[in-house]
Scaffold this motif. Sequence first.
Motif, PDB file in Angstrom:
ATOM      1  N   ALA A 283      39.516  17.247  15.891  1.00 25.11           N
ATOM      2  CA  ALA A 283      38.652  17.710  14.796  1.00 25.11           C
ATOM      3  C   ALA A 283      38.181  19.132  15.081  1.00 25.11           C
ATOM      4  CB  ALA A 283      37.456  16.772  14.648  1.00 25.11           C
ATOM      5  N   LYS A 284      38.148  19.961  14.052  1.00 25.73           N
ATOM      6  CA  LYS A 284      37.725  21.343  14.199  1.00 25.73           C
ATOM      7  C   LYS A 284      36.211  21.410  14.354  1.00 25.73           C
ATOM      8  CE  LYS A 284      41.519  23.299  11.462  1.00 25.73           C
ATOM      9  NZ  LYS A 284      41.868  24.165  10.310  1.00 25.73           N
ATOM     10  N   ARG A 285      35.797  22.294  15.268  1.00 26.13           N
ATOM     11  CA  ARG A 285      34.362  22.491  15.449  1.00 26.13           C
ATOM     12  C   ARG A 285      33.790  23.270  14.264  1.00 26.13           C
ATOM     13  NH1 ARG A 285      33.583  25.310  21.092  1.00 26.13           N
ATOM     14  NH2 ARG A 285      35.160  26.657  20.121  1.00 26.13           N
ATOM     15  N   PRO A 286      32.611  22.960  13.854  1.00 26.17           N
ATOM     16  CA  PRO A 286      32.017  23.710  12.734  1.00 26.17           C
ATOM     17  C   PRO A 286      31.765  25.157  13.142  1.00 26.17           C
ATOM     18  CG  PRO A 286      30.404  22.233  13.742  1.00 26.17           C
ATOM     19  CD  PRO A 286      31.721  21.888  14.352  1.00 26.17           C
ATOM     20  N   ARG A 287      32.225  26.075  12.307  1.00 23.81           N
ATOM     21  CA  ARG A 287      32.074  27.488  12.593  1.00 23.81           C
ATOM     22  C   ARG A 287      30.681  27.962  12.182  1.00 23.81           C
ATOM     23  NH1 ARG A 287      37.047  30.977  10.506  1.00 23.81           N
ATOM     24  NH2 ARG A 287      35.805  32.490  11.701  1.00 23.81           N
ATOM     25  N   ARG A 288      30.143  28.840  12.994  1.00 25.00           N
ATOM     26  CA  ARG A 288      28.819  29.384  12.713  1.00 25.00           C
ATOM     27  C   ARG A 288      28.915  30.374  11.553  1.00 25.00           C
ATOM     28  NH1 ARG A 288      25.087  32.869  16.938  1.00 25.00           N
ATOM     29  NH2 ARG A 288      23.128  32.705  15.779  1.00 25.00           N
ATOM     30  N   PRO A 289      27.999  30.374  10.641  1.00 20.12           N
ATOM     31  CA  PRO A 289      28.058  31.321   9.517  1.00 20.12           C
ATOM     32  C   PRO A 289      28.074  32.759  10.022  1.00 20.12           C
ATOM     33  CG  PRO A 289      26.454  29.597   9.065  1.00 20.12           C
ATOM     34  CD  PRO A 289      26.880  29.413  10.487  1.00 20.12           C
ATOM     35  N   LEU A 290      28.857  33.589   9.345  1.00 19.39           N
ATOM     36  CA  LEU A 290      29.017  34.979   9.761  1.00 19.39           C
ATOM     37  C   LEU A 290      27.691  35.743   9.674  1.00 19.39           C
ATOM     38  CD1 LEU A 290      30.898  37.262  10.656  1.00 19.39           C
ATOM     39  CD2 LEU A 290      31.433  37.674   8.247  1.00 19.39           C
ATOM     40  N   GLY A 291      26.901  35.454   8.641  1.00 20.38           N
ATOM     41  CA  GLY A 291      25.627  36.169   8.486  1.00 20.38           C
ATOM     42  C   GLY A 291      24.672  35.903   9.633  1.00 20.38           C
ATOM     43  N   ASP A 292      24.615  34.659  10.105  1.00 22.76           N
ATOM     44  CA  ASP A 292      23.729  34.345  11.229  1.00 22.76           C
ATOM     45  C   ASP A 292      24.171  35.068  12.497  1.00 22.76           C
ATOM     46  OD1 ASP A 292      22.463  32.749   9.441  1.00 22.76           O
ATOM     47  OD2 ASP A 292      23.341  30.852  10.177  1.00 22.76           O
ATOM     48  N   ALA A 293      25.504  35.122  12.738  1.00 24.50           N
ATOM     49  CA  ALA A 293      26.002  35.798  13.942  1.00 24.50           C
ATOM     50  C   ALA A 293      25.692  37.294  13.897  1.00 24.50           C
ATOM     51  CB  ALA A 293      27.507  35.571  14.080  1.00 24.50           C
ATOM     52  N   LEU A 294      25.850  37.930  12.727  1.00 22.14           N
ATOM     53  CA  LEU A 294      25.549  39.355  12.605  1.00 22.14           C
ATOM     54  C   LEU A 294      24.057  39.619  12.778  1.00 22.14           C
ATOM     55  CD1 LEU A 294      27.880  40.289   9.589  1.00 22.14           C
ATOM     56  CD2 LEU A 294      28.196  40.909  11.988  1.00 22.14           C
ATOM     57  N   ARG A 295      23.230  38.767  12.230  1.00 26.87           N
ATOM     58  CA  ARG A 295      21.773  38.964  12.331  1.00 26.87           C
ATOM     59  C   ARG A 295      21.313  38.831  13.782  1.00 26.87           C
ATOM     60  NH1 ARG A 295      20.576  35.439   9.059  1.00 26.87           N
ATOM     61  NH2 ARG A 295      20.090  33.731  10.511  1.00 26.87           N
ATOM     62  N   ASP A 296      21.809  37.833  14.520  1.00 26.42           N
ATOM     63  CA  ASP A 296      21.399  37.663  15.912  1.00 26.42           C
ATOM     64  C   ASP A 296      21.887  38.823  16.781  1.00 26.42           C
ATOM     65  OD1 ASP A 296      20.282  35.321  15.104  1.00 26.42           O
ATOM     66  OD2 ASP A 296      21.910  34.031  15.866  1.00 26.42           O
ATOM     67  N   ALA A 297      23.106  39.338  16.493  1.00 27.54           N
ATOM     68  CA  ALA A 297      23.621  40.464  17.268  1.00 27.54           C
ATOM     69  C   ALA A 297      22.798  41.723  17.018  1.00 27.54           C
ATOM     70  CB  ALA A 297      25.089  40.708  16.923  1.00 27.54           C
ATOM     71  N   ALA A 298      22.365  41.929  15.745  1.00 23.83           N
ATOM     72  CA  ALA A 298      21.552  43.112  15.431  1.00 23.83           C
ATOM     73  C   ALA A 298      20.195  43.043  16.115  1.00 23.83           C
ATOM     74  CB  ALA A 298      21.403  43.244  13.915  1.00 23.83           C
ATOM     75  N   ARG A 299      19.611  41.852  16.199  1.00 20.66           N
ATOM     76  CA  ARG A 299      18.311  41.714  16.877  1.00 20.66           C
ATOM     77  C   ARG A 299      18.413  42.079  18.361  1.00 20.66           C
ATOM     78  NH1 ARG A 299      16.462  35.819  14.407  1.00 20.66           N
ATOM     79  NH2 ARG A 299      15.990  36.554  12.276  1.00 20.66           N
ATOM     80  N   ASN A 300      19.520  41.726  18.980  1.00 20.74           N
ATOM     81  CA  ASN A 300      19.689  41.991  20.413  1.00 20.74           C
ATOM     82  C   ASN A 300      20.286  43.369  20.690  1.00 20.74           C
ATOM     83  OD1 ASN A 300      18.746  39.384  20.978  1.00 20.74           O
ATOM     84  ND2 ASN A 300      20.835  38.525  20.778  1.00 20.74           N
ATOM     85  N   GLY A 301      20.497  44.174  19.627  1.00 23.85           N
ATOM     86  CA  GLY A 301      21.090  45.492  19.823  1.00 23.85           C
ATOM     87  C   GLY A 301      22.560  45.438  20.214  1.00 23.85           C
ATOM     88  N   LYS A 302      23.260  44.421  19.763  1.00 23.02           N
ATOM     89  CA  LYS A 302      24.671  44.233  20.102  1.00 23.02           C
ATOM     90  C   LYS A 302      25.520  44.379  18.839  1.00 23.02           C
ATOM     91  CE  LYS A 302      23.916  43.019  24.462  1.00 23.02           C
ATOM     92  NZ  LYS A 302      24.407  43.819  25.605  1.00 23.02           N
ATOM     93  N   PHE A 303      26.858  44.383  19.061  1.00 21.95           N
ATOM     94  CA  PHE A 303      27.823  44.416  17.973  1.00 21.95           C
ATOM     95  C   PHE A 303      28.532  43.067  17.907  1.00 21.95           C
ATOM     96  CE2 PHE A 303      27.437  48.823  19.304  1.00 21.95           C
ATOM     97  CZ  PHE A 303      27.242  49.467  18.090  1.00 21.95           C
ATOM     98  N   PHE A 304      28.858  42.634  16.698  1.00 24.49           N
ATOM     99  CA  PHE A 304      29.642  41.414  16.503  1.00 24.49           C
ATOM    100  C   PHE A 304      30.783  41.762  15.556  1.00 24.49           C
ATOM    101  CE2 PHE A 304      30.734  37.475  14.252  1.00 24.49           C
ATOM    102  CZ  PHE A 304      31.022  36.660  15.337  1.00 24.49           C
ATOM    103  N   LEU A 305      32.036  41.686  16.073  1.00 24.00           N
ATOM    104  CA  LEU A 305      33.208  42.099  15.295  1.00 24.00           C
ATOM    105  C   LEU A 305      34.094  40.931  14.899  1.00 24.00           C
ATOM    106  CD1 LEU A 305      34.192  45.288  17.303  1.00 24.00           C
ATOM    107  CD2 LEU A 305      32.787  45.116  15.263  1.00 24.00           C
ATOM    108  N   GLY A 306      33.699  39.700  15.196  1.00 27.22           N
ATOM    109  CA  GLY A 306      34.485  38.549  14.781  1.00 27.22           C
ATOM    110  C   GLY A 306      35.595  38.160  15.736  1.00 27.22           C
ATOM    111  N   ASN A 307      35.865  38.979  16.755  1.00 28.52           N
ATOM    112  CA  ASN A 307      36.898  38.697  17.748  1.00 28.52           C
ATOM    113  C   ASN A 307      36.271  38.850  19.133  1.00 28.52           C
ATOM    114  OD1 ASN A 307      39.136  39.833  19.704  1.00 28.52           O
ATOM    115  ND2 ASN A 307      40.207  38.660  18.120  1.00 28.52           N
TER     116      ASN A 307
END
Length: 701
Positions: free
Chosen positions: A427-451
Motif C-alpha cells: 500500500a502506498k504511504r499517504p503523501r504530505r500536502p505540498l503546501g504544508d511542506a513548503l510552509r514548514d521549509a519557509a519557517r525554518n529558512g530552508k528550501f523544498f524542491l520536491g526531490n
Amino acid sequence: MSTAVEIVGKGSAKLTNYFALQTAFEKALEQAISRNSVDVLVLSYNSFTANSGPDKRLPMDHAFRVLLMKLLEDDVQRIGDLVKLSVEATRLEIVSNTNPVVLLMDTFDVVTLDKCQEIFRFVEELVDVWKEEIFFASSKNNILRMCNDLLRRLSRTQNTVFCGRILLFLSKFFPFSERSGLNVVSEFNLDNFTEYGLDSKDHDDNDNKELEDTAEDIPLKIDYDLYCKFWSLQDFFRNPNQCYNKAQWKMFQMHAENILQSFSSFKLEDLRQNGNDSASETGHTMEVDDEAVHTAVVSTVNKAHHFFAKFLTNPKLLALQLSDSNFRRAVLVQFLILFQYLQVSVKFKNDSYTLTPDQAEFIKDTEPRVYKLLDETPPYGRRFSRTVHHMLVREEMWNNWKNEGCKEFKKPEEPAAAVEEANPPPAKRPRRPLGDALRDAARNGKFFLGNDNLTRLWNYSPDNLQACKSEQRNFLPLLETYLETPHEKVAPAFEWRALRLLARQTPHFFTSLPQPSSKISDYLEQVRKRLIRDKELKTVTASSSNSSEQNNGLAANISNAESEQDATVALQDAEPEQDLEVEDTEPVVDEVDETPCHERPLMITPAHIDEVAPLIGEPWMRMGKKIGFKNDELLFFEMEHPTPLIACVQMLTNWISEDDDATLDNWAYMLEGLEMYEAAETVKAIIEREKSRLAAAPIVS
C-alpha cells in the motif's frame, strides 16, 4: 608429454604408465566405434583407479588422434562417427574440452579439398553442439582458426560454394554482437578492382565492328563506348563515397542513365512454356497456389546452377551478358544497394558526405525505374523484385543496429504473472500536502524542491550565492604558476588552457597578438618572460615607494626638531627664522611601454605571384585546396587554362582579390605545411626584402 613411470602405491593398486594407458584406450576406442557406444570407453577409463583424472585424459586424447590417422583412408562417415564419439566423451569429462575440434583440425590439415568439403558437413551439423558452454569458451578460437585456414586454401572463384558454406557456418556459430565478425566502421573492400577495356594502342575501329557483329541478334547498338561506360560503373559500386564528389557524380549519372536506357530498350522474353506462370506475373486477379509457385521457383533456381564470384569483362561477351537475366539482375541490385547507402545515415560516414537536392532528386526518380526493370526481367521478375525490396528494408534495420553500437540480442524475460498475483503491491504511504511542506521549509529558512537530492543540495549553505563566491570554489591556477609547471610544450591541450588563462587574467592576450606564422608555444614563452619582467618591475616600484616613504619620515623628524629649536630662539631673541624647506626626494619611475608597435601585414601582389608560381609547379591543386578552393573550382581552372603555370597564376590572383588574409606570412606558412620548401624560402626572401624596403623608405611627417 611426460612419460610416467610405474610407481607402486601404498595400497595394492598401481599407477599405470602413459603408453600402457594409451594402448588400453585405443583398444577400448575401437570397440566403442564398432558398437557406436561410449559406455565401453567409460568402463576402460574408470578401470584405472590409481591414476588421476588429468593423467588419464592426456593418453585418451592421444588415442583419439592416433585412431583418426588410421581412419583417414576409410569412409568419411567413420571420421564423423569418431568426432561425435569425442563429443560424448567430452560431456562425460574423460577427454579435454578441445578434443573434438582438434580432431577436425588434424583432419583438414592432411586431406584434400574435396574430402574437406565432405567432412565439413559434420562441422555444420554440430553447430548447436559448439555453442554449448562446455565447448564455446574453450574451442571458439580453434574453430575460427580452422575456418580461416580452410579459406586461405580455397579459391574464391573456383570454390565459391565451399567458401560460402564456411562463412555461413561462422555467422551461425558466433553471436551477432561478436566484434570480430562485424564491419563496425563500415569500410569497403577497395581491393576489389574490376579490370576491363583495351589499351589505347590496341583499340581501333575493328574492335567496334567485332562488338557490333557479336550483337547482331539483339536490337541494341553495342560499341566500345557502351562497353566502357557499363564496366566503369563497377568502380562506383566498389567505393560509393565517390558519388559525393561533384565531378564523379556527373560521370556516374551520365553512365547510369545510358545503361538503364539500354536495359529499357532491350527487354528479355520469358521462355517459360507454362501459361499459368506467365499469367501469375501479370496484374490479372486469379487464384494462385503460393506453395506451388514457391516450389517452381526453387526448382528453377536449383536447375540453373549460376554461381559466379566475378563476371568476365571481355568486350565480345557483353552482348551475351546483356541477354542473361541473372547478369542483368546482379547489375540492377547493385544500383539499389548504392542508392540505399547514399541515402541512409551511417555512424562512421564523413559529415561532408551529404547529398545535394539534385542528387536526391535523381535517386528518387531512378529507383522506381530500377524496380520496374527488375519486374520485367524473367523468370519470376515481380517476385524477385519484392524479395529484393524486403531484403533492403531489413538492411536498414541492421544499419540502425550498427549505429546504436551493435547491442547484444537478448530474449525478453517472461513476466512472472503468478508471483505478482500472489504478492500484491504494498500500500502506498499517504503523501504530505505540498503546501504544508513548503510552509514548514519557509519557517525554518530552508528550501523544498520536491526531490530529496535537489533539496539537500540547495540547503548546504544559508546563502547559496555567497557560497558560490567562496575562495574554495576557485579552481583556476594562476597563469604564472601554470606556465612554470613542467609540461609538454607543444601539447594542444596545454596551449589551449594557457590561452584561456591568458585571456582571463592578463591584458597581454589582447595587446600582443602572435604573427600567423609563429607557433603558439613560442608566443606563450614570450608572454611568460613578459610576466616575469612585469613582476620584477612591480617589485622595484614597491621598494622605491618604501624607500621614499622612509626618506619623507626622516625629513619630517628633522624639520620638527629644527622648528622646535627655531621657536626657542624666537622666544629668546624675538627674531623670526625662516622654516627650512624639505625637498621631495621620491624617485620618479618612468613607465615602460610594453605594447609592441603594430606592424602592417605585407599583402601579396601580382608581381609576387609571378615570381613564386613557377616554383609551385605541378602540385598547384594542393595549394588551391589549402587556400580554400573546391574541387569543381580547381577543375574549372585546369580546363580553362592550357598550362599548370597559367592556371596557378589565375587561381592565386583570384585568391588575393577575394581574401583579406592573403598575406606573405600566411603564404609562407601554407607552403611549408605543403612541403614546398623552395617556394616557401622564396616567399620568406620576399618578406625580408619588403621589410628592408619599408625600413629604408623616408618617413613623411
